[in-house]
Scaffold this active site. Structure first.
Site, short mmCIF file in Angstrom:
data_model
loop_
_atom_site.label_atom_id
_atom_site.label_comp_id
_atom_site.label_asym_id
_atom_site.label_seq_id
_atom_site.Cartn_x
_atom_site.Cartn_y
_atom_site.Cartn_z
N ASP A 66 0.88 -1.17 0.00
CA ASP A 66 0.00 0.00 0.00
C ASP A 66 0.92 1.21 0.00
O ASP A 66 1.67 1.44 0.96
CB ASP A 66 -0.88 -0.04 1.25
CG ASP A 66 -1.83 1.16 1.32
OD1 ASP A 66 -1.50 2.23 0.75
OD2 ASP A 66 -2.89 1.04 1.97
N TYR A 157 -12.50 15.88 -13.98
CA TYR A 157 -11.23 15.21 -13.60
C TYR A 157 -10.61 15.91 -12.39
O TYR A 157 -9.92 15.30 -11.58
CB TYR A 157 -10.28 15.18 -14.80
CG TYR A 157 -9.25 14.09 -14.71
CD1 TYR A 157 -9.63 12.75 -14.68
CD2 TYR A 157 -7.89 14.38 -14.66
CE1 TYR A 157 -8.69 11.74 -14.58
CE2 TYR A 157 -6.94 13.38 -14.57
CZ TYR A 157 -7.35 12.06 -14.54
OH TYR A 157 -6.41 11.07 -14.44
N LYS A 164 -2.11 14.73 -11.45
CA LYS A 164 -1.37 14.30 -12.65
C LYS A 164 -0.36 15.36 -13.08
O LYS A 164 0.73 15.02 -13.56
CB LYS A 164 -2.33 13.99 -13.81
CG LYS A 164 -3.18 12.74 -13.61
CD LYS A 164 -2.37 11.48 -13.38
CE LYS A 164 -3.23 10.23 -13.42
NZ LYS A 164 -2.52 9.03 -12.90
P1 NAD Z 1 -7.29 0.46 -11.92
O1 NAD Z 1 -8.36 0.78 -10.94
O2 NAD Z 1 -7.32 -0.85 -12.57
O3 NAD Z 1 -5.86 0.70 -11.29
C1 NAD Z 1 -5.62 1.62 -10.24
C2 NAD Z 1 -4.71 0.90 -9.28
O4 NAD Z 1 -4.28 1.80 -8.23
C3 NAD Z 1 -5.42 -0.28 -8.58
O5 NAD Z 1 -4.69 -1.47 -8.81
C4 NAD Z 1 -5.37 0.10 -7.11
O6 NAD Z 1 -5.22 -1.02 -6.26
C5 NAD Z 1 -4.14 0.98 -7.09
N1 NAD Z 1 -4.07 1.79 -5.87
C6 NAD Z 1 -4.94 2.75 -5.45
N2 NAD Z 1 -4.57 3.17 -4.21
C7 NAD Z 1 -3.44 2.47 -3.88
C8 NAD Z 1 -2.60 2.44 -2.73
N3 NAD Z 1 -2.84 3.21 -1.66
N4 NAD Z 1 -1.54 1.59 -2.73
C9 NAD Z 1 -1.28 0.78 -3.79
N5 NAD Z 1 -2.05 0.76 -4.90
C10 NAD Z 1 -3.11 1.59 -4.93
O7 NAD Z 1 -7.40 1.65 -13.02
P2 NAD Z 1 -6.45 2.07 -14.23
O8 NAD Z 1 -7.29 2.92 -15.08
O9 NAD Z 1 -5.77 0.89 -14.78
O10 NAD Z 1 -5.38 3.03 -13.52
C11 NAD Z 1 -3.97 2.84 -13.61
C12 NAD Z 1 -3.31 4.19 -13.85
O11 NAD Z 1 -3.62 4.65 -15.17
C13 NAD Z 1 -3.73 5.30 -12.91
O12 NAD Z 1 -2.61 6.12 -12.60
C14 NAD Z 1 -4.71 6.09 -13.75
O13 NAD Z 1 -4.84 7.44 -13.34
C15 NAD Z 1 -4.01 5.99 -15.08
N6 NAD Z 1 -4.81 6.35 -16.24
C16 NAD Z 1 -6.01 5.76 -16.47
C17 NAD Z 1 -6.77 6.11 -17.58
C18 NAD Z 1 -8.11 5.48 -17.84
O14 NAD Z 1 -8.90 6.04 -18.60
N7 NAD Z 1 -8.41 4.32 -17.25
C19 NAD Z 1 -6.28 7.08 -18.47
C20 NAD Z 1 -5.04 7.67 -18.23
C21 NAD Z 1 -4.32 7.30 -17.10
#
Ligand code: NAD
Length: 257
Positions: A66, A157, A164
């Site tokens: 975490d 957002y 970000k």
């Molecule tokens: P996701 O929910 O699958 O992944 C987010 C992850 O963050 C999860 O695995 C969660 O367990 C982890 N997390 C949150 N709090 C945490 C903590 N305290 N300790 C450890 N892990 C923690 O969603 P995603 O969309 O795959 O997100 C992954 C990354 O991609 C993020 O940074 C997100 O902002 C970025 N992103 C997503 C998108 C989109 O449209 N999905 C677009 C651009 C960027």
């Protein structure tokens, strides 16, 4: 299959389920011969990650971490050091903001909500880069995930966009610090993809629709396209690139209003 990452140990942080961008990255790296190490947020998610890695036949080390807890970050990288010694890459795919902060006006962001989004979504990259650095004795590549909302005011957002922006700046500062050790730090700015994290963003469907209508490629992107870009950033092919924000968004970010 290819051999771009044969013999490379790469840590993947942020797989929650099969839709996670981190899982898209994991599949591309696995297909390129990398040995993957996964960290997950609390024991609740361990089973998900174990099931997924079993599916692709990866015999991976799974480590609890975490990122809000310094002791977790320290213990995770101590365990990784003990088990694999050297690492060559780290994928940071972690973000969080309270759902109520992802709608309405940014001006209403609470002090707590602001601090939490910054801590998990931006500071965590600094913490894990510091912990990973001593294990990257052969040089390395760190890749994080960002979004256009850090460069532009994207509706709803809000606080995550500001996190970000801090993450993007961190990429540049970390790249400058770690470059002398041949550790590169880059970000992928992904277009919107339906994942667990994206569920928290209000009107996400209309965001996807707008991309389909206006992006130069007239479509959204998927996890495999982010995964293959990450593969490039982890491989020797990108050896001259650091401190960069690479957009994988079907070209949407180049379009004027
Ligand atoms: P996701 O929910 O699958 O992944 C987010 C992850 O963050 C999860 O695995 C969660 O367990 C982890 N997390 C949150 N709090 C945490 C903590 N305290 N300790 C450890 N892990 C923690 O969603 P995603 O969309 O795959 O997100 C992954 C990354 O991609 C993020 O940074 C997100 O902002 C970025 N992103 C997503 C998108 C989109 O449209 N999905 C677009 C651009 C960027």
């Amino acid at each position: 299959m290819n051999t771009l990452l044969q013999g490379k140990n790469i840590v993947i942080m942020g797989v929650a389920n099969h839709r996670s961008i981190a899982w898209g990255i994991a599949q591309s790296l696995h297909n390129a011969g990398a040995n993957l190490i996964f960290t997950y947020q609390g024991e609740r998610l361990r089973e998900n990650v174990a099931e997924l890695t079993a599916k692709i036949g990866a015999n991976s080390l799974l480590v609890n971490c975490d990122v809000t807890k310094d002791e977790d970050v320290e213990a995770a990288f101590a365990l990784i050091k003990e088990e694999v010694g050297v690492i060559h890459g780290l994928a940071h795919c972690i973000a969080f903001a309270k759902t109520e902060e992802l709608e309405g006006e940014y001006v209403n962001t609470s002090r707590d909500g602001y601090a939490l989004a910054q801590d998990i979504s931006a500071y965590s990259l600094v913490a894990v880069a510091r912990a990973a650095r001593p294990l990257m004795t052969e040089g390395g590549s760190i890749v994080t995930m960002t979004y256009l909302g850090g460069e532009r005011a994207v509706p709803n957002y809000n606080v995550m966009g500001v996190a970000k922006a801090a993450l993007d700046a961190s990429v540049r500062y970390l790249a400058n610090d770690l470059g002398k050790e041949n550790i590169r730090v880059n970000a992928i700015s992904a277009g919107p993809i339906r994942t667990l994290a994206a569920k928290g963003i209000r009107n996400f469907n209309s965001v996807l629709k707008e991309i389909e209508e206006k992006a130069p490629l007239r479509r959204t992107i998927d996890q495999s396209e982010v995964g293959d870009t990450a593969l490039f950033l982890f491989s020797n092919l990108s050896r001259g690139i650091t401190g960069e924000i690479l957009h994988v968004d079907a070209g949407y970010s180049i379009i004027g209003g």
